[in-house]
Write a protein that holds these residues in place. Structure first.
Motif, PDB file in Angstrom:
ATOM      1  N   GLU A 188       0.831  -1.203   0.000  1.00 14.04           N
ATOM      2  CA  GLU A 188       0.000   0.000   0.000  1.00 14.04           C
ATOM      3  C   GLU A 188       0.870   1.260   0.000  1.00 14.04           C
ATOM      4  N   LYS A 189       1.918   1.249   0.811  1.00 13.77           N
ATOM      5  CA  LYS A 189       2.814   2.402   0.861  1.00 13.77           C
ATOM      6  C   LYS A 189       3.626   2.527  -0.422  1.00 13.77           C
ATOM      7  N   GLU A 190       3.985   1.385  -1.018  1.00 15.11           N
ATOM      8  CA  GLU A 190       4.713   1.410  -2.283  1.00 15.11           C
ATOM      9  C   GLU A 190       3.883   2.106  -3.359  1.00 15.11           C
ATOM     10  N   ALA A 191       2.597   1.798  -3.387  1.00 15.39           N
ATOM     11  CA  ALA A 191       1.705   2.411  -4.377  1.00 15.39           C
ATOM     12  C   ALA A 191       1.623   3.915  -4.178  1.00 15.39           C
ATOM     13  N   SER A 192       1.562   4.327  -2.915  1.00 11.06           N
ATOM     14  CA  SER A 192       1.513   5.755  -2.612  1.00 11.06           C
ATOM     15  C   SER A 192       2.792   6.458  -3.052  1.00 11.06           C
ATOM     16  N   ILE A 193       3.922   5.802  -2.820  1.00 12.02           N
ATOM     17  CA  ILE A 193       5.205   6.368  -3.228  1.00 12.02           C
ATOM     18  C   ILE A 193       5.285   6.482  -4.738  1.00 12.02           C
ATOM     19  N   SER A 194       4.832   5.454  -5.424  1.00 10.09           N
ATOM     20  CA  SER A 194       4.845   5.462  -6.892  1.00 10.09           C
ATOM     21  C   SER A 194       4.041   6.623  -7.449  1.00 10.09           C
ATOM     22  N   ASP A 195       2.920   6.911  -6.834  1.00 11.54           N
ATOM     23  CA  ASP A 195       2.081   8.035  -7.281  1.00 11.54           C
ATOM     24  C   ASP A 195       2.800   9.366  -7.066  1.00 11.54           C
ATOM     25  N   LYS A 196       3.507   9.478  -5.950  1.00 14.38           N
ATOM     26  CA  LYS A 196       4.180  10.733  -5.622  1.00 14.38           C
ATOM     27  C   LYS A 196       5.324  11.050  -6.579  1.00 14.38           C
ATOM     28  N   ILE A 197       6.008  10.026  -7.062  1.00 16.49           N
ATOM     29  CA  ILE A 197       7.186  10.269  -7.885  1.00 16.49           C
ATOM     30  C   ILE A 197       6.912  10.170  -9.386  1.00 16.49           C
ATOM     31  N   SER A 198       5.700   9.805  -9.747  1.00 12.71           N
ATOM     32  CA  SER A 198       5.393   9.517 -11.153  1.00 12.71           C
ATOM     33  C   SER A 198       5.627  10.695 -12.087  1.00 12.71           C
ATOM     34  N   ASN A 199       5.401  11.894 -11.629  1.00 16.15           N
ATOM     35  CA  ASN A 199       5.532  13.071 -12.495  1.00 16.15           C
ATOM     36  C   ASN A 199       6.780  13.895 -12.212  1.00 16.15           C
ATOM     37  N   ASN A 200       7.724  13.299 -11.506  1.00 14.75           N
ATOM     38  CA  ASN A 200       8.943  14.018 -11.149  1.00 14.75           C
ATOM     39  C   ASN A 200      10.138  13.513 -11.949  1.00 14.75           C
ATOM     40  N   GLU A 201      11.031  14.422 -12.286  1.00 17.72           N
ATOM     41  CA  GLU A 201      12.256  14.029 -12.959  1.00 17.72           C
ATOM     42  C   GLU A 201      13.220  13.407 -11.943  1.00 17.72           C
ATOM     43  N   SER A 202      13.989  12.449 -12.418  1.00 21.87           N
ATOM     44  CA  SER A 202      14.946  11.781 -11.553  1.00 21.87           C
ATOM     45  C   SER A 202      16.006  12.761 -11.048  1.00 21.87           C
ATOM     46  N   LYS A 203      16.395  12.596  -9.792  1.00 15.93           N
ATOM     47  CA  LYS A 203      17.437  13.423  -9.194  1.00 15.93           C
ATOM     48  C   LYS A 203      18.728  12.606  -9.090  1.00 15.93           C
ATOM     49  N   SER A 204      19.845  13.214  -9.415  1.00 16.73           N
ATOM     50  CA  SER A 204      21.125  12.516  -9.284  1.00 16.73           C
ATOM     51  C   SER A 204      21.622  12.628  -7.851  1.00 16.73           C
ATOM     52  N   VAL A 205      22.112  11.521  -7.307  1.00 12.80           N
ATOM     53  CA  VAL A 205      22.534  11.500  -5.912  1.00 12.80           C
ATOM     54  C   VAL A 205      23.896  10.847  -5.753  1.00 12.80           C
ATOM     55  N   LEU A 206      24.634  11.329  -4.777  1.00  8.94           N
ATOM     56  CA  LEU A 206      25.855  10.705  -4.294  1.00  8.94           C
ATOM     57  C   LEU A 206      25.572  10.264  -2.871  1.00  8.94           C
ATOM     58  N   ILE A 207      25.767   8.989  -2.578  1.00  9.16           N
ATOM     59  CA  ILE A 207      25.547   8.474  -1.230  1.00  9.16           C
ATOM     60  C   ILE A 207      26.903   8.178  -0.603  1.00  9.16           C
ATOM     61  N   ILE A 208      27.207   8.869   0.479  1.00  7.88           N
ATOM     62  CA  ILE A 208      28.467   8.670   1.191  1.00  7.88           C
ATOM     63  C   ILE A 208      28.193   7.886   2.464  1.00  7.88           C
ATOM     64  N   PHE A 209      28.960   6.840   2.661  1.00 10.63           N
ATOM     65  CA  PHE A 209      28.831   5.999   3.850  1.00 10.63           C
ATOM     66  C   PHE A 209      29.982   6.296   4.798  1.00 10.63           C
ATOM     67  N   GLY A 210      29.660   6.653   6.022  1.00 10.31           N
ATOM     68  CA  GLY A 210      30.678   6.952   7.008  1.00 10.31           C
ATOM     69  C   GLY A 210      30.713   5.944   8.125  1.00 10.31           C
ATOM     70  N   ALA A 211      31.903   5.438   8.427  1.00 11.61           N
ATOM     71  CA  ALA A 211      32.107   4.549   9.571  1.00 11.61           C
ATOM     72  C   ALA A 211      33.270   5.123  10.364  1.00 11.61           C
ATOM     73  N   GLY A 212      32.962   5.776  11.461  1.00 14.35           N
ATOM     74  CA  GLY A 212      34.000   6.443  12.218  1.00 14.35           C
ATOM     75  C   GLY A 212      34.585   7.596  11.428  1.00 14.35           C
ATOM     76  N   GLN A 213      35.893   7.584  11.221  1.00 14.88           N
ATOM     77  CA  GLN A 213      36.579   8.641  10.496  1.00 14.88           C
ATOM     78  C   GLN A 213      36.723   8.319   9.006  1.00 14.88           C
ATOM     79  N   ASN A 214      36.193   7.206   8.571  1.00 12.15           N
ATOM     80  CA  ASN A 214      36.383   6.748   7.194  1.00 12.15           C
ATOM     81  C   ASN A 214      35.125   6.939   6.350  1.00 12.15           C
ATOM     82  N   PHE A 215      35.331   7.247   5.078  1.00 10.96           N
ATOM     83  CA  PHE A 215      34.216   7.475   4.164  1.00 10.96           C
ATOM     84  C   PHE A 215      34.362   6.624   2.905  1.00 10.96           C
TER      85      PHE A 215
END
Length: 332
Positions: free
Chosen positions: A194-221
């Protein structure tokens, strides 16, 4: 969620890890980076992660016992859950547990009186044996470390795949069948749909956004690709990960490559002492001038993700996490 202000100044040099994304190759990096194996293993020592289990069965019995193909009523089975994520799933399914991992995370009230068996990475086999369990449920990412130890106990063991959202859903289905609580499992999965369907509706008319995901563990990235759990969530809400073609989940940071891709958003996920990781991340952006030309920094779109929603492995907050990503990426 916390947005870092665009006024963040950049300083500390992140050495360029000259890795080739398309080939999934890694090269040396220094300062703010380290080897993928070292960082991920350090994080896994404090979590129930799954970064490399795509080729493992979602719920495989791995010990000397015969596989039990018939579901059993939950009251008839003594269960040890050796991962926090598994504890949360079994709790929602109404499966009682006699043993659970020792963890800094808050566990459900239903296991308040369950025996603590030690950390997920290194559970105490003597304690587990003393509980005389019928089955142990753990995660695939720990199978290489724990399979033989559990086998020596001659106890049926099930390893579930929590490396992705699909793996989470399959795990819920399989555990529901294994413990005779299919109805509860189906109800939980229906709530996801049910939540997946709601999410699909919300993003259907939006252009994709480019993302960089950085993972941090302590002082390391490190940089997280679509193969990582959070990368999988981002892809499901229509985001384009700048490491989409990477065959590995985490790679060293290559500033030249990242600057060339110039993502619209920088998302930071932390694990293993998240407060320390976040502080190191903020310092990095305050002192490393190399980040100054990134549009995400200029536009105030550097965002720290909440660890309870965005960890290294899937949990029951997965759909809520996707909803949060939708708000981040598509709500101006």
């Amino acid at each position: 969620m916390k947005k870092f202000k665009t006024s963040l100044i950049l300083g500390l040099t992140i050495a360029i890890g000259l890795f080739t994304v398309a080939c999934g190759k890694e090269k040396n990096s220094t300062d703010a980076t380290t080897s993928p194996t070292k960082v991920v293993n350090e994080a896994e020592s404090n979590s129930d992660t799954s970064n490399e289990s795509n080729d493992t069965n979602n719920a495989g019995n791995e010990n000397g016992s015969e596989t039990n193909n018939e579901s059993e009523q939950t009251s008839d089975v003594r269960v040890v859950a050796s991962s926090v994520a598994v504890v949360q799933i079994l709790d929602v399914l109404g499966v009682p547990m006699v043993g659970v991992p020792t963890s800094s995370y808050e566990l459900p009230e239903s296991v308040a009186n369950a025996e603590r068996i030690g950390s997920a990475m290194s559970p105490d086999m003597e304690i587990i044996a003393s509980l005389t369990p019928d089955v142990i449920v753990s995660v695939d990412s720990l199978s290489s470390d724990l399979k033989e130890q559990f086998k020596n106990l001659n106890i049926e063991t099930t390893f579930v795949n929590l490396s992705s959202y699909d793996g989470l859903k399959e795990a819920i289905k399989d555990l529901g069948s294994r413990f005779g609580v299919e109805e509860k499992a189906n109800e939980l999965l229906s709530s996801f749909e049910e939540k997946e369907a709601s999410i699909s509706d919300k993003i259907s008319n939006n252009e994709s956004k480019s993302v960089l995901i950085i993972f941090g563990a302590g002082q390391n990235f490190m940089v997280a690709s679509e193969s990582s759990y959070v990368g999988d969530l981002a892809k499901r809400v229509g985001a384009t990960n700048i490491l989409e073609s990477s065959a590995i989940s985490f790679s060293p940071i290559d500033m030249e490559y990242l600057a060339d891709k110039n993502p619209e958003y920088i998302l930071f996920m932390s694990h293993a002492n998240p407060e320390e990781s976040l502080a190191a991340f903020e310092k990095e952006f305050e002192t490393n001038k190399a980040w100054q030309n990134f549009d995400a920094v200029k536009n105030g779109k550097v965002i720290a993700l909440e660890p309870e929603y965005f960890g290294m492995s899937a949990n029951l907050l997965a759909v809520d996490a996707m909803e949060k990503l939708v708000d981040i990426l598509y709500t101006e």
